[in-house]
Design a protein around this motif. Structure first.
Motif, short mmCIF file in Angstrom:
data_model
loop_
_atom_site.label_atom_id
_atom_site.label_comp_id
_atom_site.label_asym_id
_atom_site.label_seq_id
_atom_site.Cartn_x
_atom_site.Cartn_y
_atom_site.Cartn_z
N GLN A 194 0.85 -1.21 0.00
CA GLN A 194 0.00 0.00 0.00
C GLN A 194 0.88 1.25 0.00
OE1 GLN A 194 -3.09 -0.16 2.94
NE2 GLN A 194 -3.32 -2.35 2.68
N SER A 195 2.08 1.07 0.51
CA SER A 195 3.13 2.10 0.43
C SER A 195 4.40 1.43 0.92
CB SER A 195 2.78 3.31 1.30
OG SER A 195 3.15 3.08 2.64
N PRO A 196 5.56 2.03 0.64
CA PRO A 196 6.80 1.38 1.12
C PRO A 196 7.10 1.70 2.59
CG PRO A 196 7.16 2.76 -0.83
CD PRO A 196 5.84 3.14 -0.26
N GLN A 197 6.08 2.06 3.36
CA GLN A 197 6.28 2.59 4.71
C GLN A 197 7.32 1.83 5.55
OE1 GLN A 197 5.10 5.49 5.77
NE2 GLN A 197 6.26 5.22 7.67
N THR A 198 7.08 0.54 5.76
CA THR A 198 7.99 -0.16 6.69
C THR A 198 9.39 -0.30 6.08
OG1 THR A 198 7.06 -2.24 5.90
CG2 THR A 198 6.24 -1.41 8.00
N PHE A 199 9.45 -0.46 4.78
CA PHE A 199 10.78 -0.59 4.14
C PHE A 199 11.56 0.71 4.25
CE2 PHE A 199 8.61 -4.16 2.31
CZ PHE A 199 9.58 -5.14 2.39
N LYS A 200 10.87 1.82 4.09
CA LYS A 200 11.65 3.07 4.16
C LYS A 200 12.13 3.32 5.58
CE LYS A 200 7.80 6.47 4.11
NZ LYS A 200 7.36 7.74 3.54
N GLN A 201 11.34 2.87 6.56
CA GLN A 201 11.81 3.02 7.94
C GLN A 201 13.01 2.11 8.20
OE1 GLN A 201 7.41 3.48 9.76
NE2 GLN A 201 9.04 3.83 11.23
N GLY A 481 1.12 13.58 2.81
CA GLY A 481 0.99 13.46 4.26
C GLY A 481 2.13 12.63 4.80
N GLY A 482 2.49 12.91 6.03
CA GLY A 482 3.57 12.14 6.64
C GLY A 482 3.62 12.38 8.12
N SER A 483 4.68 11.88 8.73
CA SER A 483 4.80 12.02 10.17
C SER A 483 6.23 11.77 10.63
CB SER A 483 3.87 11.03 10.88
OG SER A 483 4.15 9.70 10.50
N VAL A 484 6.49 12.23 11.86
CA VAL A 484 7.69 11.76 12.55
C VAL A 484 7.31 10.39 13.07
CG1 VAL A 484 9.15 12.16 14.56
CG2 VAL A 484 8.38 14.10 13.16
N ARG A 485 8.26 9.44 13.00
CA ARG A 485 7.91 8.06 13.36
C ARG A 485 8.32 7.74 14.79
NH1 ARG A 485 5.47 8.58 8.46
NH2 ARG A 485 7.01 8.71 6.81
N ILE A 486 7.71 6.68 15.29
CA ILE A 486 8.17 6.11 16.55
C ILE A 486 9.47 5.37 16.22
CG2 ILE A 486 7.64 4.35 18.27
CD1 ILE A 486 4.63 4.91 17.62
N1 ASP Z 1 3.25 5.93 3.94
C1 ASP Z 1 2.39 7.03 4.21
C2 ASP Z 1 1.19 7.02 3.27
O1 ASP Z 1 1.19 6.31 2.28
C3 ASP Z 1 3.07 8.36 4.07
C4 ASP Z 1 4.12 8.58 5.10
O2 ASP Z 1 3.81 8.57 6.30
O3 ASP Z 1 5.27 8.84 4.71
O4 ASP Z 1 0.25 7.74 3.48
#
Ligand code: ASP
Length: 582
Positions: A194-201, A481-486
């Motif tokens: 759905q997005s590369p979220q965990t991989f980018k972290q 949209g985005g965020s600072v992560r845990i």
């Molecule tokens: N992965 C998030 C999204 O697809 C964006 C992010 O937090 O960087 O909405």
């Protein structure tokens, strides 16, 4: 080469040159003594001329050319006697000496012009013909430029473009996943990201402290207008940064794109808290091209015998400048508008502040002119303005008034598509309560960090916890949209608990991330932009379908290749997949 020049290239200064052009026949006109053919390729249109007197054979051949035939024409560039100054090549034409038909074409099912007569379905089925049209060509060129400029900026900022896998695994959070059965491991499935979220972290844990990718994402969501099951993000992540650093870096990207693509400097982007966005605009993505801010009126209007307002949780209005003279019919129209099921208000109260200073309202029975005067003061309204008021439960009333505000903005011509007003919306709530399933969901995603000062509230009042999460909104459209992560394992574990995961579930689904957090995870955060939407916004088109070469229709189908489609029993067997009815 089957051409010496493109169909968009030749000018008056090329007169006398011997050239060969190749392209598609846009149209031909037969004027007796002369036949003219407009030849098109993706660079433009050039007029070919055939002379019946000097070259009858060739002229007769030209008359037989059908629309969309592919031809090569050789001849001399000459000055046109009747010039068309609307197109760059309009001062010249080619006096053709040799004509070659490279391929014939069936009659296309719709006209391939700036404006076409083809319906949506038909154009999707014959996408290759629709793509020949200028509007789509321009959009794809714009998309390409925006991708290049994004890469230029990100590269200059030291970001690495790193690919992450498409075959990953399904996780229960967020939208529904598209899944792919494994042939080698029967009964097991990959999922498309759905997005590369965990991989980018994890790349941040690995030390690649500036990552980005222009990447396809897949979400099997219920289809709504203008949703695509696959879409493109500019996905970014940075380590050793604060929220402020992230906002500044990506405001930089925004400004770069505005400058490079639109030639404008929008200045620094204003910021608004989520709470203010909801209070003053009833939306987490306010269109700030125009003011018309909400004013809350309950204190002014309660206890005057009008029970609708007395019992309402919220009484809130907007002031439409210069609309006091709306006719009965126009006011009834607005009432009808707010009562539509998609808007959901029960009724609309109005106050007309007439140009002569007198006040007329739909609730004159309950309120004295002095009461109404106070309302106009609350809005700083002027004679000539119209005040529109809704009442009810806070959340729904704000949402409804947001729609009315946008409608009034459109009616008053305050939403000019050529004006761009970016806005950061900050401090989103961390969690959202869902009444149906009686559990909290992460408003952004489960990896978003609470604001440090709100962490104690996680135990006492989770609804009040704000996140270090932000959206970039342009003209009322959420662009990113985005965020600072845990980045702390314990806090991440707690977050999963609040979201209703057992420790085992959390470990099974996201163990890889939490384990990585045990090996020196740096503070990090990021953002993702909806690339299709951003291109659509810059292109001035409403639908992202118009900026995607091969989009799906509203039912998630690709009409050209006819997908999704069945697969053979053989394939199913190989994959170990049984389907009902087979
Ligand atoms: N992965 C998030 C999204 O697809 C964006 C992010 O937090 O960087 O909405």
């Amino acid at each position: 080469m089957l051409r010496t020049h493109t169909c968009g290239q030749l000018r008056l200064s090329d007169t006398g040159k011997s050239v060969t052009l190749s392209g598609w026949v846009q149209r031909s006109r037969d004027l007796g003594g002369m036949t003219f053919v407009d030849l098109r390729d993706r660079y433009g249109l050039t007029q070919l001329a055939f002379n019946m007197e000097t070259n009858p054979e060739l002229c007769l051949q030209a008359r037989k050319l059908g629309r969309e035939f592919v031809i090569a024409a050789t001849g001399k560039v000459i000055e046109r006697s009747s010039k068309n100054l609307k197109i760059p090549t309009g001062e010249i034409e080619i006096m053709v000496e040799k004509l070659e038909v490279l391929n014939a074409s069936k009659v296309p099912p719709f006209t391939i012009e700036e404006e076409t007569d083809g319906g949506e379905e038909l154009r999707m089925r014959y996408r290759y013909l629709d793509l020949r049209r200028n509007p789509l060509r321009r959009n794809l060129e714009l998309r390409h430029r925006m991708a290049i400029e994004t890469r230029n900026y990100m590269d200059a900022q030291g970001f690495l473009e790193i690919e992450t896998p498409f075959l990953i695994k399904s996780t229960p959070e967020g939208a529904r996943d598209f899944v792919v059965p494994s042939r080698v491991h029967h009964g097991k499935f990959y999922a498309l990201p759905q997005s590369p979220q965990t991989f980018k972290q994890i790349l941040m844990v690995a030390g690649y402290d500036r990552y980005y990718q222009i990447v396809r994402c897949f979400r099997d969501e219920d289809l709504r207008a203008d949703r695509q099951p696959e879409f493109t993000q500019i996905d970014c992540e940075m380590a050793f940064v604060t929220q402020e650093d992230i906002l500044n870096t990506f405001e930089g990207l925004g400004r770069h794109l505005f400058k490079a693509i639109k030639g404008i400097d929008p200045g620094s982007f204003p910021r608004m808290s989520y709470a203010d966005a909801m209070k003053y605009y009833g939306s987490d993505k306010p269109d700030i091209r125009f003011e018309m801010k909400f004013v809350e009126l309950k204190d002014l209007l309660k206890n005057k015998g009008f029970s609708v307002f007395d019992f309402a949780e919220l009484v809130v209005g907007i002031c439409a400048e210069g609309c006091a003279e709306y006719s009965r019919k126009q006011l009834d129209d607005l009432t009808e508008f707010v009562k539509k099921p998609q808007i959901g208000a029960k009724g609309l109260v109005y106050i007309q502040y007439k140009p002569n200073g007198s006040l007329k309202s739909s609730v004159d029975k309950f309120y004295s002119p002095e009461d109404l005067q106070k309302v106009t003061e609350a809005f700083k309204a002027k004679p000539g303005d119209l005040i529109l008021i809704l009442a009810g439960d806070t959340y729904k009333t704000r949402k409804a008034l947001n729609k009315l505000r946008l409608e009034m903005g459109s009616r008053l011509g305050l939403r000019n598509p050529e004006e761009f007003r970016p806005l950061w919306v900050l401090d989103f709530p961390l969690l959202e309560w869902d009444e149906e399933t009686k559990r909290f969901y992460a408003m952004h995603h489960p990896f978003t960090s609470p604001k440090p000062e709100d962490i104690p509230l996680l135990d006492t009042d989770p609804r009040m916890v704000r996140a270090n999460a932000y959206d970039l909104v342009i003209n009322g459209v959420e662009i990113g949209g985005g965020s600072v992560r845990i980045h702390n394992k314990e806090l991440q574990k707690k977050m999963f608990q609040i979201l209703g995961f057992t420790d085992e579930d959390a470990q099974a689904q996201f163990g890889f991330l939490m384990n990585a957090f045990e090996y020196g995870a740096p503070p990090h955060g990021g953002i993702a932009f909806g690339f299709d939407r951003w291109v659509a916004l810059f292109a001035g088109v409403d639908s992202i379908r118009d900026v995607i070469a091969f989009p799906k229709n509203n039912a998630g189908q690709d009409m050209m290749i006819d997908s999704p489609a069945e697969i053979s029993g053989e394939q199913l067997k190989e994959l170990g997949v049984r389907t009902v009815g087979l």
